[in-house]
Scaffold this motif. Structure first.
Motif, PDB file in Angstrom:
ATOM      1  N   UNK A 269       0.847  -1.189   0.000  1.00 49.10           N
ATOM      2  CA  UNK A 269       0.000   0.000   0.000  1.00 49.10           C
ATOM      3  C   UNK A 269       0.884   1.240   0.000  1.00 49.10           C
ATOM      4  N   UNK A 270       0.744   2.069  -1.043  1.00 49.93           N
ATOM      5  CA  UNK A 270       1.581   3.266  -1.151  1.00 49.93           C
ATOM      6  C   UNK A 270       0.799   4.556  -0.927  1.00 49.93           C
ATOM      7  N   UNK A 271      -0.524   4.485  -0.983  1.00 56.28           N
ATOM      8  CA  UNK A 271      -1.347   5.673  -0.769  1.00 56.28           C
ATOM      9  C   UNK A 271      -2.743   5.228  -0.374  1.00 56.28           C
ATOM     10  N   UNK A 272      -3.337   5.926   0.591  1.00 61.78           N
ATOM     11  CA  UNK A 272      -4.716   5.639   0.992  1.00 61.78           C
ATOM     12  C   UNK A 272      -5.377   6.931   1.402  1.00 61.78           C
ATOM     13  N   UNK A 273      -6.636   7.071   1.016  1.00 61.40           N
ATOM     14  CA  UNK A 273      -7.406   8.239   1.429  1.00 61.40           C
ATOM     15  C   UNK A 273      -8.881   7.850   1.526  1.00 61.40           C
ATOM     16  N   UNK A 274      -9.601   8.545   2.350  1.00 61.95           N
ATOM     17  CA  UNK A 274     -11.043   8.352   2.475  1.00 61.95           C
ATOM     18  C   UNK A 274     -11.743   9.545   1.851  1.00 61.95           C
ATOM     19  N   UNK A 275     -12.828   9.279   1.146  1.00 60.63           N
ATOM     20  CA  UNK A 275     -13.555  10.356   0.478  1.00 60.63           C
ATOM     21  C   UNK A 275     -15.043  10.174   0.674  1.00 60.63           C
TER      22      UNK A 275
END
Length: 80
Positions: free
Chosen positions: A36-42
């Motif tokens: 996992x290199x990037x995670x965001x919640x939207x």
């Protein structure tokens, strides 16, 4: 460099009451080693993910709904 994602098309396969609430998603970007290199919640249908600091390569985006179910997976090529 940004990756633009429209989750609206994905949510059409999942029953959602449009007037009840705005759907929430988790966007996860993995490299080909499954790290996992990037995670965001939207919340909502559109997101731009900044990937300017990532090396060139092939990545996989997972779109996860608010219940933890993967509703989309897309391969992307990052080339600066």
């Amino acid at each position: 460099m940004n990756i633009s994602i429209n989750t609206g098309a994905l949510s059409q396969s999942t029953p959602i009451l449009r007037n009840a609430s705005i759907p929430a998603y988790s966007i996860r970007l993995y490299n080909l080693q499954s790290i996992l290199v990037r995670q965001t919640n939207i919340q909502g249908d559109n997101i731009e993910l900044n990937v300017s600091d990532l090396p060139n390569g092939i990545y996989v985006i997972h779109v996860i709904d608010s219940k933890g179910v993967k509703i989309g997976e897309h391969k992307v090529v990052i080339k600066h």
